[in-house]
Structures are given as C-alpha cells and as structure tokens.
Design a protein around this motif. Sequence first.
Motif, PDB file in Angstrom:
ATOM      1  N   LEU A  71       2.058  -0.109  21.493  1.00  0.00           N
ATOM      2  CA  LEU A  71       1.968  -1.427  20.860  1.00  0.00           C
ATOM      3  C   LEU A  71       2.414  -2.533  21.812  1.00  0.00           C
ATOM      4  N   LEU A  72       3.439  -2.248  22.616  1.00  0.00           N
ATOM      5  CA  LEU A  72       3.895  -3.240  23.586  1.00  0.00           C
ATOM      6  C   LEU A  72       2.802  -3.536  24.605  1.00  0.00           C
ATOM      7  N   SER A  73       2.149  -2.497  25.093  1.00  0.00           N
ATOM      8  CA  SER A  73       1.068  -2.713  26.057  1.00  0.00           C
ATOM      9  C   SER A  73      -0.060  -3.523  25.427  1.00  0.00           C
ATOM     10  N   LEU A  77       0.815  -1.212   0.000  1.00  0.00           N
ATOM     11  CA  LEU A  77       0.000   0.000   0.000  1.00  0.00           C
ATOM     12  C   LEU A  77       0.850   1.263   0.000  1.00  0.00           C
ATOM     13  N   THR A  78       1.934   1.240   0.768  1.00  0.00           N
ATOM     14  CA  THR A  78       2.770   2.436   0.883  1.00  0.00           C
ATOM     15  C   THR A  78       3.826   2.523  -0.200  1.00  0.00           C
ATOM     16  N   GLY A  79       4.137   1.398  -0.829  1.00  0.00           N
ATOM     17  CA  GLY A  79       5.172   1.407  -1.849  1.00  0.00           C
ATOM     18  C   GLY A  79       6.567   1.490  -1.296  1.00  0.00           C
ATOM     19  N   THR A  80       6.765   1.151  -0.034  1.00  0.00           N
ATOM     20  CA  THR A  80       8.097   1.193   0.571  1.00  0.00           C
ATOM     21  C   THR A  80       8.373  -0.102   1.310  1.00  0.00           C
ATOM     22  N   PRO A  81       9.595  -0.629   1.191  1.00  0.00           N
ATOM     23  CA  PRO A  81       9.934  -1.857   1.931  1.00  0.00           C
ATOM     24  C   PRO A  81       9.783  -1.706   3.441  1.00  0.00           C
ATOM     25  N   ALA A  82       9.892  -0.470   3.952  1.00  0.00           N
ATOM     26  CA  ALA A  82       9.752  -0.267   5.396  1.00  0.00           C
ATOM     27  C   ALA A  82       8.368  -0.645   5.893  1.00  0.00           C
ATOM     28  N   GLY A  83       7.383  -0.664   5.005  1.00  0.00           N
ATOM     29  CA  GLY A  83       6.034  -1.019   5.422  1.00  0.00           C
ATOM     30  C   GLY A  83       5.921  -2.434   5.943  1.00  0.00           C
ATOM     31  N   LEU A  84       6.809  -3.339   5.475  1.00  0.00           N
ATOM     32  CA  LEU A  84       6.731  -4.733   5.911  1.00  0.00           C
ATOM     33  C   LEU A  84       7.039  -4.883   7.400  1.00  0.00           C
ATOM     34  N   PRO A  85       8.202  -4.441   7.901  1.00  0.00           N
ATOM     35  CA  PRO A  85       8.441  -4.579   9.346  1.00  0.00           C
ATOM     36  C   PRO A  85       7.489  -3.729  10.189  1.00  0.00           C
ATOM     37  N   PHE A  86       7.081  -2.553   9.697  1.00  0.00           N
ATOM     38  CA  PHE A  86       6.116  -1.753  10.443  1.00  0.00           C
ATOM     39  C   PHE A  86       4.779  -2.488  10.559  1.00  0.00           C
ATOM     40  N   GLY A  87       4.369  -3.125   9.459  1.00  0.00           N
ATOM     41  CA  GLY A  87       3.115  -3.874   9.488  1.00  0.00           C
ATOM     42  C   GLY A  87       3.180  -5.075  10.417  1.00  0.00           C
ATOM     43  N   ILE A  88       4.315  -5.752  10.433  1.00  0.00           N
ATOM     44  CA  ILE A  88       4.478  -6.882  11.350  1.00  0.00           C
ATOM     45  C   ILE A  88       4.377  -6.405  12.798  1.00  0.00           C
ATOM     46  N   ALA A  89       5.018  -5.274  13.107  1.00  0.00           N
ATOM     47  CA  ALA A  89       4.953  -4.730  14.461  1.00  0.00           C
ATOM     48  C   ALA A  89       3.518  -4.397  14.846  1.00  0.00           C
ATOM     49  N   ALA A  90       2.775  -3.790  13.929  1.00  0.00           N
ATOM     50  CA  ALA A  90       1.393  -3.410  14.229  1.00  0.00           C
ATOM     51  C   ALA A  90       0.477  -4.623  14.337  1.00  0.00           C
ATOM     52  N   GLY A  91       0.805  -5.701  13.623  1.00  0.00           N
ATOM     53  CA  GLY A  91      -0.038  -6.903  13.664  1.00  0.00           C
ATOM     54  C   GLY A  91       0.291  -7.861  14.785  1.00  0.00           C
ATOM     55  N   MET A  92       1.318  -7.557  15.577  1.00  0.00           N
ATOM     56  CA  MET A  92       1.746  -8.466  16.646  1.00  0.00           C
ATOM     57  C   MET A  92       0.712  -8.733  17.733  1.00  0.00           C
ATOM     58  N   PRO A  93      -0.030  -7.733  18.231  1.00  0.00           N
ATOM     59  CA  PRO A  93      -0.947  -7.987  19.350  1.00  0.00           C
ATOM     60  C   PRO A  93      -1.988  -9.059  19.014  1.00  0.00           C
ATOM     61  N   LEU A  94      -2.153 -10.011  19.909  1.00  0.00           N
ATOM     62  CA  LEU A  94      -3.146 -11.077  19.725  1.00  0.00           C
ATOM     63  C   LEU A  94      -4.493 -10.573  20.239  1.00  0.00           C
ATOM     64  N   VAL A  95      -5.114  -9.720  19.449  1.00  0.00           N
ATOM     65  CA  VAL A  95      -6.284  -8.987  19.928  1.00  0.00           C
ATOM     66  C   VAL A  95      -7.577  -9.788  19.863  1.00  0.00           C
ATOM     67  N   PHE A  96      -7.573 -10.946  19.214  1.00  0.00           N
ATOM     68  CA  PHE A  96      -8.812 -11.701  19.084  1.00  0.00           C
ATOM     69  C   PHE A  96      -9.026 -12.666  20.247  1.00  0.00           C
ATOM     70  N   SER A  97      -8.253 -12.516  21.286  1.00  0.00           N
ATOM     71  CA  SER A  97      -8.435 -13.146  22.603  1.00  0.00           C
ATOM     72  C   SER A  97      -8.770 -14.634  22.504  1.00  0.00           C
ATOM     73  N   LYS A  98      -9.817 -15.046  23.193  1.00  0.00           N
ATOM     74  CA  LYS A  98     -10.149 -16.471  23.314  1.00  0.00           C
ATOM     75  C   LYS A  98     -10.560 -17.102  21.987  1.00  0.00           C
ATOM     76  N   PHE A  99     -10.871 -16.290  20.979  1.00  0.00           N
ATOM     77  CA  PHE A  99     -11.379 -16.842  19.728  1.00  0.00           C
ATOM     78  C   PHE A  99     -10.307 -17.579  18.940  1.00  0.00           C
ATOM     79  N   TYR A 100      -9.038 -17.342  19.246  1.00  0.00           N
ATOM     80  CA  TYR A 100      -7.986 -18.136  18.604  1.00  0.00           C
ATOM     81  C   TYR A 100      -8.161 -19.613  18.937  1.00  0.00           C
ATOM     82  N   THR A 101      -8.226 -19.923  20.231  1.00  0.00           N
ATOM     83  CA  THR A 101      -8.227 -21.322  20.671  1.00  0.00           C
ATOM     84  C   THR A 101      -9.606 -21.956  20.617  1.00  0.00           C
TER      85      THR A 101
END
Length: 645
Positions: free
Chosen positions: A455-457, A192-216
């Motif tokens: 993001l860490l929190s 979307l951004t057209g920059t390779p930096a978007g990949l690690p930034f996107g991984i960092a933003a996608g890290m939180p397991l926000v869907f809670s109990k629905f994973y398991t």
Amino acid sequence: MAPDLLTPTRRQVTLIPTTVSVLYGRTAQRAAVVAAAVCVVVLSGYVVALPAATAYEPSLIEAFPLTFWVAFGVGLAALLVTFVGSGATGSGYWKHGFVLLAAQYGVLFSLPMVRGYFLYGRGKSDSLFHLTAVKELVYSGLLSERVFYPHEHFLFTELVLVGVPVESLVSLVPFVFALVFIGGVGLFVRELTGTPAGLPFGIAAGMPLVFSKFYTQLHPSILSFLLFPLVLLMLERGRRTNAQRYVALATVYGLAMVFFHPVTAMLLVVLITSTYAFGHGYRLVSGDRVRTLRARLAFAILPATFIWYIGFPRTQENIREVFAAEGESAADKQADLLANTVLTPDEIVVRFVELYGAVFVLFAIAGVVCLLVLADQLRRRPRYAESYVATEFVIGAGIAVAFIGLSLVANGPIRISRYMILMAMILTALLFVRVLSWRPGLVRTAVAVAVTCLLLSASVLGAFTVYDPNKHMTQSEYEGAFFLLEHATGDHVVRSHSLTQKTQYYTTAASDVRHDRTLMRTDDDPRYERFSLTPGLGYDTATSASVSYGTGYLATQEFDRRYLDSSFFTDTQREELFLHDRATLDRMSRDRTVQKIYSNGGFEGWFVRWTDDKPAPAAAAAGVGVGVGVGTGSENATARPTGAA
C-alpha cells in the motif's frame, strides 16, 4: 457468524486481540502520529520558504528538492502504520491520522498555487473546457451549448459566486473530493464487515491517489466517481436495515449522477443490479439467509439518463460510433502509442510503472483476495462481504475489457477501469480484516507488514502521477493568446505548437471574442496542419516563414523552448520532439516576411505576409494591412513574468 445474516445484532465481527507489537501497537501508533505531524511541518516549511516561480517550470515535482518528497513518503508510511495499527488494536489514533492525511494531501494539491502558477491546466487539458463553462455561466448565467452534463459546472459556479477564484478550483475541488472518497471507502468497509476496525482499514486502502492526472483535470467522470463509496454506504445500509431513508438518499445521488456524468450513472445501474442479483445468488448457493437489495432504484436511473442525454447530437454521434465501430478503441490507441514511441523496452517498462504501478499493486492484492474467496467457496465456507466485493471486482474487470474494445470519447486505461480500482481498494481493506483476525503470530504480522508495504508503494507511486510535466498555463501565455485572438482579423488563423481550442475557449470566456482560430483538438484532425507550426519553425525546409505558412499569425512561447527540460523525457525523446530554440527565434526576427507584433517576456506574437519587403513598424502597428490592432502589443508590451501568479 457473518453480520449480513438476519439476526438481531449487526456488529458481530471482532478481531482476536493483538499483542502490543513494535510495528502496530499503541506505542508505535503514537510514534507514527508524531512522525506524520513532523513531516507535515517539514512540508509546510518548504512551502513557505521556497520562493514562487519566476520563470517557466517544466516540472512541478522537480521544483521541490528531494528532501521534500522524502518527507512526503515518510509521512505516508507513518500514516499507514497509524491506520493499520488502529484497526488492529481498536485505538482511536486513526482520527489523528486522518487529520494529518488531510493536511499532507492539502499541501500536495496546493502546490500549483504555492509555486505561483496562473493556472494548472493548459493545451488539451479538460480543466480548461470545464472552467470555461464556469466562467461563461458566471458571466452570462447561461451554460455553453457544448456542455450536456451540467452538475459539476453548477457546483463550481456556486463556489465562484461565494468568492473562490476560478483558478483555485483546480486545487480545492480534487482535494475535497479525494478526502470524501478515502473516508467513504472506510465508512463502507466498516458497514460491510460490521466491525469498527473496517473504518481505519478502509482509509488505509483508499489512501493511494490512483486516478493520477484526472484529479487536477476536473474530469466529471472521475469527480462523480469519487462519490461512489458514499452511495455504496447508503445501499449497504439500506440492504441491512431495509430503511427507506437510505434508499431515498441513494435515489437522490443516482439522479444527481445523471447530470454529473452519464458513464457514472451507468456504473451505478450496474452496481445496483449486480448487488441485487448477488444477494439472491448468495442465498441460493450458501443457504444463508441474508438481506437482499431491491433493484427499483436502477429502473429510476435508466430512463432519467436516457431522457436527458438522447436529445443531444453528441450523444447520438457517440452511440453511432460505438455500434459502427468507428474511430479507435482504447486498445488501438495504446498500440499506436507503443508503435510510435522512441523509448527502449526498458524505458517503456519504467514509464509503465510510473504511470500505472499504483493501480496494478492494488490489482495484485485484489487478485490474492479473489483466490482466497474461491478457496472459501470450495470449502463451502463463503463470507458474504469478501464474496460480494470479489464479484464486483470481476464485474469491473469485465467492464474494463469491454471498454478496451469499444470506440469511446474517453478510453484511457485508468478511466475505463475505475470500477475495478475501487473494488480492489475495498478488497485490500477486507484482506486486513481477514489477516488481523488470525491468531497472533509471525505469519499474521508478516502478511500485515507485506500488505502495508504494498500500500505504501501504491501511495507513493500514485502521488507522483497527480502532476504531469508541462501542464500549467502561465500569465504570459494567457495574456498573449488573448491578445492574438482579440486582434486577429480576416481569415488568418493563429498557428502555434501548443495553443488549442481549449486555450481559446478559456482565454476568451466571458468576453466578446468569438473566433475559431487556434489548433484543432487532436493531431489526427485533417485540418491540423492549417493550425500548427513545424519543428524549427519551417526554416529547415524553407528560407522564409512566408514560404512555409503563407499569410497569417504565429505564436511562440517559452513553453515551446523549455518543455523538454523535464527529466521525464529521455535524450532520444528530446531529439525527436524538439520544436525550436532561441536561435530559431533570432532567425525569425531577421526574416523579411515576418513582423513581431507582440511580446511580454514569455510569449511572442508574429505576423507573416507574402512579400519580399519586411513591414515597417508603423505598418505593423496599423495592422499590417489587415486591420490588426497592435498598438499596445509592441515588443515593449509588459506582462507579469512567465510563471507568476
């Protein structure tokens, strides 16, 4: 110039070179990778060193010491530094970070197996329903009539046929899907951004397991949505390049979603049509020549979804409930929970932060980005990427608000806002791209650090919502429930505190036992009292079990006596939710109208009859006059200890 304009090049967004800082420089990244690796080693050491559970464990989280979770949090912090630093400097350390993230989340999702749990899922858990369908499909080659979106069950069955144990699916599947989701967010942001930096930034933003109990819980609505970033990637590449192969891939995905979950298919239609409309609207408002997405795919998904689902009675019933406003909406259910809670206002706030804190951290960051997008629009300097995702975020908020007021089968806060959550993650990644393109200085560093800390929190809070307390089925419960369901005869039901229809489906799947004898699905079912036990097993109001329950079977287990041991419950809740204890069981053992017909160390089966004479052991073994085969279910019946693998 934005990378979406009709120009010969695609990769035009670049970041102003960053200085080698203490926080995000290459030296810091190397140190962070080493720290994350050490944390993975520590976590693995605890996993190997701690013996498996030998008794019922109310909380999987509390089964591990504080140092285990400190190492887990430090590992997440180190990985965030790695990803953000890699995006800022253009280094390749994000690759090492992703491998270590996979290792750390692999440890997290394997904890039920590490503790030796028979199955992570019990009571009303949806995983029991879906694993039942898998067992039946493997056993008979036929899907249950209760299943009308079979994609997930065929996938699981293929895994079982190649040797994956059914019980292991609860750990393996969410782990793989979570990594696909995280990587997909990164790939989409880069595109979307057209920059390779978007990949690690996107991984960092996608890290939180926000869907809670629905994973398991193996929810197909969530598992299918975890693939959503990949279809975003295909659609974006199709929009940029106008290449038909990407549209074809998106079409295959869209049609697969029809059989994975209907709501995900509908959200995909919303995504395609809104992307098409936004492209034309952006062209009109900004005057920029950007490529637009073709909306033909949406017209393929809609009729396929209608044709497949409309013939099922359950679909027709759900549609009638929505339009007739029958049943409780999401808002009504949450209001009822608050009205019936015994928690104080402070405790409610703490519980809210525990359950939904990670989601609202992302929403707060996304709100800031939306304000920046609005400011850019007012200055007539809009950016396509941020404007597009901000629009989708607002659409997601509208979907969540609409679902809150509707009577739906599944309307928990996280499930109804999943579209909004995904867009909030992408906006967080785009904020990194924006901030780290500013001139080097204190402001840029401070904002980047603040977003990283938020993001860490979110990542820490999200990890602790994956495992709710008291959600695993023990070997004792499985064997005891099957015994009672197999040997119960006549019209007598099996009363219990915690056995459910889903327990029955799972324990008797791939067998010839076909009895509807256990608890109704919800406690608002008018038949609930016929299948439930009362607190204190009825001795608070009656002198014998026969007065309270009449003739029938009772099931008690260690879960009933220990589930309140988790620190998740307050003292007031423990007093309010008490079921029974050992003293109550001793009283039942002395009750002349009750005979214990089964025990395996963690599960007890009882037969109650309306008589003043306690049945003789021989009579009990013969079936207590109702033909119950219990010759192998005496008090000396053996089973593996509760909690054993």
